[in-house]
Design a protein around this motif. Structure first.
Motif, PDB file in Angstrom:
ATOM      1  N   GLN A  23       0.771  -1.617  -0.697  1.00 41.66           N
ATOM      2  CA  GLN A  23      -0.257   0.255  -0.181  1.00 41.66           C
ATOM      3  C   GLN A  23       1.268   1.186   0.057  1.00 41.66           C
ATOM      4  N   PRO A  24       0.682   2.214  -0.951  1.00 41.66           N
ATOM      5  CA  PRO A  24       2.178   2.931  -1.199  1.00 41.66           C
ATOM      6  C   PRO A  24       1.312   4.630  -0.791  1.00 41.66           C
ATOM      7  N   ASP A  25       1.988   5.463  -0.634  1.00 42.57           N
ATOM      8  CA  ASP A  25       1.597   7.006  -0.261  1.00 42.57           C
ATOM      9  C   ASP A  25       1.094   7.136  -1.375  1.00 42.57           C
ATOM     10  N   PHE A  26       0.065   7.927  -0.841  1.00 45.03           N
ATOM     11  CA  PHE A  26      -0.281   8.478  -2.187  1.00 45.03           C
ATOM     12  C   PHE A  26      -0.985  10.243  -2.346  1.00 45.03           C
ATOM     13  N   LEU A  27      -0.455  11.031  -3.849  1.00 43.02           N
ATOM     14  CA  LEU A  27      -0.745  12.326  -3.335  1.00 43.02           C
ATOM     15  C   LEU A  27      -2.155  12.639  -3.902  1.00 43.02           C
ATOM     16  N   HIS A  28      -2.609  13.371  -3.656  1.00 41.40           N
ATOM     17  CA  HIS A  28      -4.792  13.695  -3.746  1.00 41.40           C
ATOM     18  C   HIS A  28      -4.920  14.264  -4.023  1.00 41.40           C
ATOM     19  N   LEU A  29      -5.171  15.313  -5.637  1.00 42.57           N
ATOM     20  CA  LEU A  29      -5.084  16.039  -5.878  1.00 42.57           C
ATOM     21  C   LEU A  29      -7.202  15.770  -6.411  1.00 42.57           C
ATOM     22  N   THR A  30      -7.535  17.172  -5.589  1.00 41.84           N
ATOM     23  CA  THR A  30      -9.044  16.739  -6.162  1.00 41.84           C
ATOM     24  C   THR A  30      -9.480  18.600  -6.588  1.00 41.84           C
ATOM     25  N   ALA A  31     -10.087  18.537  -8.185  1.00 44.10           N
ATOM     26  CA  ALA A  31     -10.574  19.780  -8.294  1.00 44.10           C
ATOM     27  C   ALA A  31     -12.838  19.300  -9.075  1.00 44.10           C
ATOM     28  N   SER A  32     -13.200  20.191  -8.247  1.00 44.28           N
ATOM     29  CA  SER A  32     -14.402  19.763  -8.551  1.00 44.28           C
ATOM     30  C   SER A  32     -15.756  21.053  -8.491  1.00 44.28           C
ATOM     31  N   VAL A  33     -16.443  20.784  -8.430  1.00 46.66           N
ATOM     32  CA  VAL A  33     -17.539  21.969  -8.978  1.00 46.66           C
ATOM     33  C   VAL A  33     -19.055  21.617  -8.091  1.00 46.66           C
ATOM     34  N   LEU A  34     -19.800  22.123  -7.880  1.00 44.66           N
ATOM     35  CA  LEU A  34     -21.125  22.591  -7.283  1.00 44.66           C
ATOM     36  C   LEU A  34     -22.152  23.088  -7.765  1.00 44.66           C
ATOM     37  N   ALA A  35     -22.962  22.761  -8.202  1.00 42.95           N
ATOM     38  CA  ALA A  35     -24.332  23.988  -9.070  1.00 42.95           C
ATOM     39  C   ALA A  35     -25.239  23.289  -8.492  1.00 42.95           C
ATOM     40  N   ASP A  36     -25.896  23.752  -7.095  1.00 48.42           N
ATOM     41  CA  ASP A  36     -26.384  23.258  -6.272  1.00 48.42           C
ATOM     42  C   ASP A  36     -28.210  24.209  -6.060  1.00 48.42           C
ATOM     43  N   ASP A  58      -1.641  10.154  -7.460  1.00 46.90           N
ATOM     44  CA  ASP A  58      -0.099   9.932  -8.167  1.00 46.90           C
ATOM     45  C   ASP A  58       0.743   9.124  -6.690  1.00 46.90           C
ATOM     46  N   GLU A  59       1.186   8.129  -7.236  1.00 48.03           N
ATOM     47  CA  GLU A  59       1.662   6.937  -6.281  1.00 48.03           C
ATOM     48  C   GLU A  59       2.678   7.894  -5.960  1.00 48.03           C
ATOM     49  N   ARG A  60       3.419   8.303  -4.854  1.00 50.16           N
ATOM     50  CA  ARG A  60       4.924   8.640  -4.627  1.00 50.16           C
ATOM     51  C   ARG A  60       5.814   7.704  -4.012  1.00 50.16           C
ATOM     52  N   GLY A  61       6.862   7.846  -5.011  1.00 52.15           N
ATOM     53  CA  GLY A  61       7.612   7.043  -5.665  1.00 52.15           C
ATOM     54  C   GLY A  61       7.628   6.163  -6.581  1.00 52.15           C
ATOM     55  N   GLY A  62       6.535   5.907  -7.392  1.00 55.34           N
ATOM     56  CA  GLY A  62       6.424   4.781  -8.399  1.00 55.34           C
ATOM     57  C   GLY A  62       5.275   5.796  -9.063  1.00 55.34           C
ATOM     58  N   ASP A  63       5.296   4.511 -10.198  1.00 57.37           N
ATOM     59  CA  ASP A  63       3.695   4.697 -11.473  1.00 57.37           C
ATOM     60  C   ASP A  63       2.775   3.266 -11.079  1.00 57.37           C
ATOM     61  N   GLU A  64       3.384   2.517 -10.650  1.00 59.57           N
ATOM     62  CA  GLU A  64       2.287   0.894 -10.272  1.00 59.57           C
ATOM     63  C   GLU A  64       1.062   1.705 -10.161  1.00 59.57           C
ATOM     64  N   PHE A  65      -0.001   2.422  -9.155  1.00 55.61           N
ATOM     65  CA  PHE A  65      -0.991   2.776  -8.541  1.00 55.61           C
ATOM     66  C   PHE A  65      -1.664   3.864  -8.966  1.00 55.61           C
ATOM     67  N   THR A  66      -0.723   4.823 -10.159  1.00 53.66           N
ATOM     68  CA  THR A  66      -1.253   6.297 -10.458  1.00 53.66           C
ATOM     69  C   THR A  66      -1.637   5.865 -11.553  1.00 53.66           C
ATOM     70  N   PHE A  67      -3.174   7.457 -11.246  1.00 56.63           N
ATOM     71  CA  PHE A  67      -4.488   6.890 -11.899  1.00 56.63           C
ATOM     72  C   PHE A  67      -5.510   8.284 -11.576  1.00 56.63           C
ATOM     73  N   HIS A  68      -6.061   8.783 -12.693  1.00 60.20           N
ATOM     74  CA  HIS A  68      -7.462   9.432 -12.552  1.00 60.20           C
ATOM     75  C   HIS A  68      -8.518   9.069 -12.464  1.00 60.20           C
ATOM     76  N   ARG A  69      -9.459   9.618 -11.449  1.00 51.86           N
ATOM     77  CA  ARG A  69     -10.913   9.752 -11.288  1.00 51.86           C
ATOM     78  C   ARG A  69     -12.304  10.867 -11.838  1.00 51.86           C
ATOM     79  N   PHE A  70     -12.603  10.569 -12.955  1.00 53.57           N
ATOM     80  CA  PHE A  70     -13.613  11.644 -13.217  1.00 53.57           C
ATOM     81  C   PHE A  70     -15.072  10.675 -12.566  1.00 53.57           C
TER      82      PHE A  70
END
Length: 167
Positions: A23-36, A58-70
Motif C-alpha cells: 500500500q503505497p503513499d499517494f498525493l491526492h489532488l481534486t478539483a470539483s464544482v457544485l451547482a446547487d 499520484d503514487e509517491r515513489g512509483g507509477d504502479e498505482f497512479t490514476f485519474h478519476r472523473f
C-alpha cells in the motif's frame, strides 16, 4: 470457527486485488464544482444539484498505482401536487483512468452498496474502476415527523476494460 474462514491470500492475489501486496503513499489532488439549486439542502422538495469532480491519485515513489478519476453526480427533485409528495431522481457515474502501465488498487476503487447507493445490498458490496448508479424515489410526508418512501435503485460496478451498460 476461524478455521472455516479462508485466508485472504488463499482467495485473492495481487492480480485479482491490485494493491494487496503493498500500500503505497499517494498525493491526492481534486478539483470539483457544485451547482446547487435545491430549495432545502438536507430535505429538498424542488430543484436540482449537479457535482463534477476530477481527481488524481499520484503514487509517491512509483507509477504502479497512479490514476485519474472523473465523476459526476446529478440529482433532481419535483413536488407532485403538494409539498408532501416528492419525486427524487439521481444519476451517478465514475470512471478511473490509470496512467500507462498502472492499476487502480482495490481499496481505492469506487463502491456500490449500502444506504446511499444500492440500498438492497451491504455497504461496499460491489467495486470496480467504473460505476453507474440510477435511483428514483417517491417520498410522502405523512406527518411532519414521518416520511414514507418507495424507491428503485439500479447500478453496476465495472472491471477494467468493461463498457458502461446496465444488463
Amino acid at each position: 470457527t476461524h478455521d472455516m474462514i479462508p485466508n485472504v491470500r488463499s482467495v485473492f492475489d495481487d492480480a485479482s486485488a491490485p494493491g494487496l501486496d503493498r500500500q503505497p503513499d499517494f498525493l491526492h489532488l481534486t478539483a470539483s464544482v457544485l451547482a446547487d439549486g435545491r430549495d432545502r439542502p438536507f430535505n429538498p422538495h424542488r430543484g436540482g444539484m449537479i457535482a463534477l469532480a476530477a481527481t488524481r491519485f499520484d503514487e509517491r515513489g512509483g507509477d504502479e498505482f497512479t490514476f485519474h478519476r472523473f465523476a459526476g453526480d446529478a440529482r433532481g427533485y419535483a413536488t407532485l401536487g403538494s409539498p408532501q409528495r416528492v419525486l427524487a431522481v439521481r444519476a451517478l457515474v465514475s470512471a478511473d483512468r490509470p496512467v500507462d502501465g498502472s492499476r487502480v488498487p482495490f481499496y481505492l476503487q469506487e463502491t456500490l452498496g449500502g444506504n446511499r447507493t444500492l440500498r438492497g445490498f451491504a455497504s461496499y458490496r460491489f467495486r470496480g474502476e467504473k460505476l453507474l448508479l440510477l435511483q428514483a424515489e417517491y417520498r410522502w410526508e405523512a406527518w411532519p415527523a414521518l416520511e414514507l418512501a418507495l424507491f428503485a435503485d439500479a447500478g453496476r460496478a465495472y472491471g477494467r476494460g468493461e463498457s458502461f451498460a446496465i444488463r
